[in-house]
Design a protein around this motif. Structure first.
Motif, PDB file in Angstrom:
ATOM      1  N   LYS B 173       0.825  -1.201   0.000  1.00 16.04           N
ATOM      2  CA  LYS B 173       0.000   0.000   0.000  1.00 16.04           C
ATOM      3  C   LYS B 173       0.863   1.257   0.000  1.00 16.04           C
ATOM      4  O   LYS B 173       0.477   2.287  -0.548  1.00 16.04           O
ATOM      5  CB  LYS B 173      -0.896  -0.032   1.250  1.00 16.04           C
ATOM      6  N   GLY B 174       2.024   1.148   0.621  1.00 16.11           N
ATOM      7  CA  GLY B 174       2.915   2.304   0.692  1.00 16.11           C
ATOM      8  C   GLY B 174       3.336   2.814  -0.670  1.00 16.11           C
ATOM      9  O   GLY B 174       3.659   3.992  -0.825  1.00 16.11           O
ATOM     10  N   GLN B 175       3.349   1.933  -1.666  1.00 17.78           N
ATOM     11  CA  GLN B 175       3.725   2.361  -3.008  1.00 17.78           C
ATOM     12  C   GLN B 175       2.713   3.357  -3.564  1.00 17.78           C
ATOM     13  O   GLN B 175       3.089   4.370  -4.142  1.00 17.78           O
ATOM     14  CB  GLN B 175       3.819   1.141  -3.933  1.00 17.78           C
ATOM     15  N   GLU B 177       0.690   5.125  -1.732  1.00 14.51           N
ATOM     16  CA  GLU B 177       0.756   6.315  -0.888  1.00 14.51           C
ATOM     17  C   GLU B 177       1.908   7.211  -1.313  1.00 14.51           C
ATOM     18  O   GLU B 177       1.766   8.434  -1.387  1.00 14.51           O
ATOM     19  CB  GLU B 177       0.909   5.905   0.579  1.00 14.51           C
ATOM     20  N   ALA B 178       3.067   6.599  -1.595  1.00  9.40           N
ATOM     21  CA  ALA B 178       4.216   7.392  -2.026  1.00  9.40           C
ATOM     22  C   ALA B 178       3.900   8.090  -3.340  1.00  9.40           C
ATOM     23  O   ALA B 178       4.195   9.280  -3.519  1.00  9.40           O
ATOM     24  CB  ALA B 178       5.442   6.500  -2.169  1.00  9.40           C
ATOM     25  N   ALA B 179       3.280   7.363  -4.259  1.00 13.41           N
ATOM     26  CA  ALA B 179       2.957   7.949  -5.559  1.00 13.41           C
ATOM     27  C   ALA B 179       1.963   9.086  -5.399  1.00 13.41           C
ATOM     28  O   ALA B 179       2.131  10.169  -5.972  1.00 13.41           O
ATOM     29  CB  ALA B 179       2.391   6.877  -6.489  1.00 13.41           C
ATOM     30  N   ARG B 180       0.938   8.852  -4.573  1.00  7.91           N
ATOM     31  CA  ARG B 180      -0.070   9.897  -4.374  1.00  7.91           C
ATOM     32  C   ARG B 180       0.538  11.094  -3.658  1.00  7.91           C
ATOM     33  O   ARG B 180       0.201  12.234  -3.952  1.00  7.91           O
ATOM     34  CB  ARG B 180      -1.258   9.367  -3.566  1.00  7.91           C
ATOM     35  N   SER B 181       1.438  10.853  -2.711  1.00  8.70           N
ATOM     36  CA  SER B 181       2.034  11.972  -1.975  1.00  8.70           C
ATOM     37  C   SER B 181       2.895  12.831  -2.895  1.00  8.70           C
ATOM     38  O   SER B 181       3.203  13.970  -2.581  1.00  8.70           O
ATOM     39  CB  SER B 181       2.860  11.460  -0.792  1.00  8.70           C
ATOM     40  N   LEU B 182       3.303  12.264  -4.048  1.00 10.39           N
ATOM     41  CA  LEU B 182       4.063  13.062  -5.017  1.00 10.39           C
ATOM     42  C   LEU B 182       3.127  13.794  -5.976  1.00 10.39           C
ATOM     43  O   LEU B 182       3.583  14.410  -6.929  1.00 10.39           O
ATOM     44  CB  LEU B 182       5.007  12.162  -5.812  1.00 10.39           C
ATOM     45  N   GLY B 183       1.839  13.675  -5.732  1.00  6.64           N
ATOM     46  CA  GLY B 183       0.877  14.412  -6.543  1.00  6.64           C
ATOM     47  C   GLY B 183       0.301  13.627  -7.708  1.00  6.64           C
ATOM     48  O   GLY B 183      -0.410  14.185  -8.534  1.00  6.64           O
ATOM     49  N   MET B 184       0.643  12.330  -7.804  1.00  8.19           N
ATOM     50  CA  MET B 184       0.092  11.542  -8.900  1.00  8.19           C
ATOM     51  C   MET B 184      -1.392  11.285  -8.652  1.00  8.19           C
ATOM     52  O   MET B 184      -1.797  11.010  -7.528  1.00  8.19           O
ATOM     53  CB  MET B 184       0.812  10.193  -8.999  1.00  8.19           C
ATOM     54  N   ARG B 185      -2.172  11.339  -9.738  1.00  9.50           N
ATOM     55  CA  ARG B 185      -3.564  10.945  -9.620  1.00  9.50           C
ATOM     56  C   ARG B 185      -3.635   9.426  -9.544  1.00  9.50           C
ATOM     57  O   ARG B 185      -2.677   8.740  -9.902  1.00  9.50           O
ATOM     58  CB  ARG B 185      -4.355  11.486 -10.808  1.00  9.50           C
ATOM     59  N   LYS B 192       1.833   3.876 -13.580  1.00  6.07           N
ATOM     60  CA  LYS B 192       3.285   4.080 -13.526  1.00  6.07           C
ATOM     61  C   LYS B 192       3.948   3.299 -12.401  1.00  6.07           C
ATOM     62  O   LYS B 192       5.130   2.975 -12.471  1.00  6.07           O
ATOM     63  CB  LYS B 192       3.586   5.579 -13.330  1.00  6.07           C
ATOM     64  N   ILE B 193       3.204   3.075 -11.333  1.00  6.16           N
ATOM     65  CA  ILE B 193       3.840   2.511 -10.138  1.00  6.16           C
ATOM     66  C   ILE B 193       3.323   1.108  -9.827  1.00  6.16           C
ATOM     67  O   ILE B 193       4.112   0.174  -9.647  1.00  6.16           O
ATOM     68  CB  ILE B 193       3.607   3.433  -8.908  1.00  6.16           C
TER      69      ILE B 193
END
Lengths: 341, 278
Positions: B173-175, B177-185, B192-193
């Motif tokens: 799940k952290g993946q 979260e990390a992607a979303r925290s970088l602003g990814m929709r 991408k992730i």
């Protein structure tokens, strides 16, 4: 200095005088350059008057949001429940530009949840949060756009394992900020250099040590050129000998005036780098103020009890009453008390 | 240790007990003896020449290999590959549907998966082959491949969707979260992730799926195919009927091993690599 009317035998005075003056000097120096920016808003050092009182909540500002661009994070009446369990019970907090706020507290106190609510990785149950005066908790808010203003560093690093360190730092730049690949690479490399890992740009996360991974994660967040950084126990998953590198990078960031909100168990770091320390327990802010006050001279029983356990765990025997509750400490020298290193 | 054991005061001192080591040795000797007996019996009773005549007649092998075995092999590969690609696309869509926020999508995908996993592939294949008969004027493109690809693709897609879904859910799940925290929709974070990692996880099980599909492509033997559309099984079976000998079928069967054994080896390698990375 020790005006603690609640607990009679205070074990701390024996240790506090030693490291405190040294820490004071070291701790305040990084804030000097950012000090000027505090002048605009109510400085954090001026805050404890309201924050340190028992159960005090800072007065709600006349205007929400304040509109002051120095109030980078504004949290009003934040509550968060997981099912029946209320983890956050009404948090009010403002983090100012250039300020380093360390959040400490026992596990389960809600400090990580608080941080995760700030960029709505957890959807708050109630309350409003403003990032640079934009409400991220608003129903129609472009959460993804507001998130690009904040860098987040996780306890478990959460690097993308299928991408190299460099690609980890470029993937969001090219896809979210739509930067050209060349420019993104340049920015990524400069940030990797900043965390001391320019030579490992082509390594995959699995080829890096924990400390290196966490530094890449910091570089990844910095590559988005955020206004502020959130750190969720960034060193808790690291082997002890790797913690220093990560804290070093964070210290450097703080000195450069980055606004930082750090959930941590590193009391020495909090004491040295933080402008303000917040002690949370049971979903509430119990005490906040300058690090030397909260960590050095806590006024609340719960803060004291927590700090005793964190700073001197060797004197606590599991399942037995806290020896400090009954008698003064067996040794006047606390081996694990934070020192300036 | 051994001394201790021998000095244990036994309740039956009259009968001497075997040590564990001796007992294991004895047991192994028995196993070898049984094996030897079976082999000896087989050698005595089996008529080698008859076996050779029924299963491995050289002239028939020669005839089977001819020119058409290669065509049949190509057809089997074509049926398999087409169905696999279709199944992969369908499986990915179904997996995403099963993980969708939209409840009807989840229902639809669940119904589809449960249906096609519960119905024999042969029935689906037959149904598709009969569609043009039922609907006058309907034509499935890429005759005869189209019908096979759709039918097997739909069945294998149901299986694959479960594998892919598990792969997506195996990405921490952290993946996200990390992607979303970088602003990814969320869609971008998925593309991408999550998906690149999920496919890395499911490559070994999907290769297994490919092996099974290779063998299941033999089901097309029930369809009324022309010689140019024969797969290995149909081709071998026809020749076997003609010659009243099993040699052509065995030859065709061995051709499957040419495909599946390397794939099996590949899966083992991939699994070993995945284990090492973890």
């Amino acid at each position: 200095m020790t005006d603690n009317p609640v607990v009679a035998p205070d074990p701390h005075p024996t240790v506090v005088p030693g490291p405190t003056p040294g820490l004071d000097g070291a701790g305040s120096s990084p804030t000097v350059d950012s000090g000027s920016s505090f002048a605009a808003g109510p400085g954090p050092t001026a805050d404890p008057g309201s924050g340190a009182g028992p159960g005090a909540t800072p007065g709600v500002p006349a205007r929400i949001p304040t509109g002051d661009r120095n109030d980078e994070i504004q949290i009003y009446g934040l509550r968060k429940s997981f099912g029946q369990v209320e983890v956050l019970k009404g948090i009010d907090l403002t983090v100012h530009r250039g300020e380093v706020v360390c959040v400490i507290g026992p596990s389960g106190s809600g400090k990580s949840t608080l941080l995760r609510c700030v960029n709505v990785l957890e959807q708050p149950t109630a309350g409003r949060i403003f990032i640079l005066n934009q409400e991220i908790t608003h129903r129609d808010a472009d959460v993804d756009a507001i998130r690009t203003l904040m860098g987040m560093v996780f306890q478990q690093f959460n690097l993308f394992p299928h991408l190299t360190a460099l690609q980890n730092c470029t993937v969001a730049q090219t896809n979210v900020l739509k930067k050209p690949a060349a420019e993104a690479k340049e920015i990524a490399l400069s940030n990797l250099a900043k965390v001391g890992l320019a030579d490992r740009a082509d390594a995959y996360p699995a080829q890096l040590s924990g400390g290196q991974q966490q530094r890449v994660a910091i570089a990844r967040a910095l590559a988005m050129d955020p206004e502020l950084m959130l750190f969720d126990e960034p060193t808790s998953a690291l082997d002890p000998e790797l913690v220093g590198d990560v804290l070093g990078v964070m210290r450097q960031l703080a000195q450069e005036g980055m606004t930082m909100m750090v959930v941590t168990h590193e009391m020495a770091f909090a004491r040295e780098v933080a402008d303000r320390v917040i002690f949370m327990d049971d979903g509430q802010i119990v005490e906040q103020g300058a690090p030397d006050e909260v960590i050095g001279h806590p006024t609340h029983d719960r803060t004291r009890a927590f700090l005793r356990r964190v700073l001197d765990p060797t004197h606590i025997v599991a399942g037995q009453a806290d020896p400090f509750d009954a008698a003064p400490p067996p040794s006047p020298h606390h081996p694990r008390f934070p020192s300036a290193d | 240790m051994a001394e201790l054991l021998t000095q244990v005061p036994g309740d039956a001192p009259a009968r001497k007990r075997m040590s564990p080591r001796k007992r294991a040795l004895c047991f192994r000797l028995v196993q070898y003896a049984v094996l030897l007996a079976v082999v000896v019996l087989a050698v005595i009773n089996i008529n080698g020449r008859q076996i050779q005549r029924v299963f491995f007649r050289l002239d028939l092998i020669d005839e089977t290999v001819g020119v058409h075995l290669l065509t049949a092999l190509k057809n089997t590969l074509a049926y398999t590959a087409g169905s696999f690609v279709l199944g992969l696309l369908l499986g990915t869509v179904l997996a995403l549907m099963r993980l969708s926020q939209v409840r009807p999508y989840r229902w639809l995908a669940t119904v589809y998966v449960e249906f096609f996993r519960g119905v024999p592939a042969l029935v689906v294949l037959l149904a598709f082959s009969m569609l043009p008969m039922a609907f006058k004027g309907m034509k499935i493109p890429f005759e005869p491949y189209g019908a096979v690809w759709t039918a097997l693709g739909m069945v294998v897609g149901a299986y694959m969707s479960e594998t892919i879904r598990a792969g997506i859910q195996a990405v921490p799940k952290g993946q996200v979260e990390a992607a979303r925290s970088l602003g990814m929709r969320s869609g971008m974070a998925m593309r991408k992730i999550v998906l690149p990692q999920a496919f890395r996880i499911v490559i070994p099980p999907l290769t297994n799926e490919l092996i099974i599909l290779t063998k299941d492509s033999s089901l097309v033997y029930v369809l009324g195919l022309t010689v140019s559309g024969f797969d290995l099984t149909k081709y071998g079976r026809d020749l076997s009927f003609k010659s009243a000998n099993l040699t052509p079928l065995v030859t065709a069967g061995l051709c499957y091993l040419v495909i599946t054994l390397p794939l099996t080896y590949l899966v083992r390698r991939l699994e070993a690599r995945a284990k090492k990375e973890r």
